[in-house]
Write a protein that holds these residues in place. Structure first.
Motif, PDB file in Angstrom:
ATOM      1  N   THR A 103       0.841  -1.206   0.000  1.00  0.00           N
ATOM      2  CA  THR A 103       0.000   0.000   0.000  1.00  0.00           C
ATOM      3  C   THR A 103       0.867   1.243   0.000  1.00  0.00           C
ATOM      4  O   THR A 103       1.863   1.317   0.711  1.00  0.00           O
ATOM      5  N   ALA A 104       0.452   2.214  -0.800  1.00  0.00           N
ATOM      6  CA  ALA A 104       1.105   3.528  -0.807  1.00  0.00           C
ATOM      7  C   ALA A 104       0.072   4.541  -1.291  1.00  0.00           C
ATOM      8  O   ALA A 104      -0.273   4.568  -2.469  1.00  0.00           O
ATOM      9  N   VAL A 105      -0.444   5.358  -0.382  1.00  0.00           N
ATOM     10  CA  VAL A 105      -1.522   6.287  -0.733  1.00  0.00           C
ATOM     11  C   VAL A 105      -1.034   7.722  -0.916  1.00  0.00           C
ATOM     12  O   VAL A 105      -1.744   8.557  -1.484  1.00  0.00           O
ATOM     13  N   ASN A 106       0.174   8.014  -0.438  1.00  0.00           N
ATOM     14  CA  ASN A 106       0.703   9.374  -0.519  1.00  0.00           C
ATOM     15  C   ASN A 106       1.796   9.454  -1.580  1.00  0.00           C
ATOM     16  O   ASN A 106       2.832   8.794  -1.457  1.00  0.00           O
ATOM     17  N   PRO A 107       1.608  10.240  -2.642  1.00  0.00           N
ATOM     18  CA  PRO A 107       2.619  10.331  -3.697  1.00  0.00           C
ATOM     19  C   PRO A 107       3.898  11.001  -3.212  1.00  0.00           C
ATOM     20  O   PRO A 107       3.871  11.864  -2.337  1.00  0.00           O
TER      21      PRO A 107
END
Length: 343
Positions: A103-107
């Motif tokens: 998961t990676a939601v912040n660019p």
């Protein structure tokens, strides 16, 4: 993803959710920073911003992935700005962890002027479906004039070709400074998209940029050109008008990377003047004679050794309790003497 042109990123109207990390690098630091500002703005004015450095990631490789997966407590959007120094090798492990995370939601918007196209970091990004890299090269004068005219239109200004050339020369090709000047002119003329105003040479002269780019360029050319006797006065002049040592050092690092790239073409059999005159060279027209002379002086081995010393000196300047300022002056003197001997 493959590397893309900076203009492709500037045309984006939103951040691509599939792209976890965008890396901006290359010898044109002005374009690099302008594109970074544009991408950060796409996250929205209310977005929370976290600033990280590659040295932090070198000490804690899990930090980047953890922050990219963390939800903001204060805003609906969150963005990470990563400043990379040197080759970027110290953050390769952290970026690899980010790209492999579930998961990676912040660019992440990363900038690093001295990261090369052949670095481990760029190769890692090119092999991932979750990252993109853009290498920024200095536009030629004709392209800069076009950029100035387009940027003026965004501010509600009509800029003729002659006035655009005047503005480009005034800021020594610095796109970030050029955009700030246009914003200032728009305010002065009360211009907006629905209130078009014509810019005259008198308007540009009245609000002319007080830039130290000329001083930085002169210091670089004096050192790399082996002009030993001129160096003390040039450094004193730069200090007197407020040019920071770290700024000269970083500009020198960018020029050194440029010489390394151009020198590879010379080593392959091309003539220095031909290489510098090419549109793909990224050399600003005012600097062509100086860069051509420097290519005759600095071979690939000397350039590689110089880059290593520049990185060491930058670390010393950033660290507290060191003789960074003394080391800076010694390095500049050593560069000038080495160039003088090689001429």
């Amino acid at each position: 993803m493959k590397t893309v042109k900076p203009a492709e990123l500037e045309r984006q109207t939103r951040l691509d959710p599939a792209v976890r990390l965008t890396l901006l690098t290359g010898p044109d630091e002005a374009t690099m920073n302008a594109v970074a500002v544009r991408l950060v703005a796409l996250a929205g004015k209310e977005a929370e911003r976290l600033d990280l450095s590659s040295s932090q990631l070198g000490q804690d490789p899990s930090l980047l992935a953890a922050e990219a997966a963390s939800m903001s407590l204060f805003a609906s959007e969150r963005l990470i700005r990563l400043e990379i120094s040197g080759s970027g090798d110290d953050c390769v492990e952290a970026v690899a962890a980010l790209l492999a995370a579930d998961t990676a939601v912040n660019p992440v918007i990363a900038t690093g002027a001295t990261v090369t196209a052949k670095s481990k970091l760029v190769k890692l990004i090119e092999g991932s479906d979750h990252a993109v890299a853009a290498i920024c090269y200095q536009p030629d004068r004709r392209a800069l004039v076009g950029i100035a005219i387009s940027a003026a239109e965004e501010q509600g200004l009509r800029l003729a070709n002659a006035e655009a050339q005047l503005l480009v020369d005034l800021v020594s090709g610095d796109q970030a400074l050029m955009r700030r000047e246009l914003e200032k002119i728009a305010l002065y003329l009360d211009a907006a998209r629905d209130r078009q105003r014509q810019v005259t040479a008198a308007d540009i002269a009245a609000l002319g940029a007080a830039t130290h780019e000329e001083d930085v360029s002169e210091c670089i050319n004096v050192a790399l050109g082996g002009k030993v006797r001129e160096l003390p006065d040039m450094l004193a002049k730069a200090a007197a008008v407020g040019v920071a040592e770290i700024r000269i050092l970083r500009a020198l690092a960018i020029r050194t990377m440029q010489l390394a790239r151009l020198r590879a073409e010379v080593d392959a059999g091309a003539h220095p003047a031909t290489v510098v005159a090419a549109r793909s060279s990224g050399v600003f027209w005012k600097e062509r004679d100086a860069v051509t002379a420097q290519l005759h002086i600095w071979d690939s081995l000397r350039v590689a050794r110089l880059m290593s010393r520049l990185l060491d000196c930058e670390r010393a300047l950033k660290a507290s309790g060191t003789a960074g300022a003394v080391l800076f002056r010694k390095l500049m003197t050593d560069i000038a003497y080495q160039a003088a001997r090689a001429r």
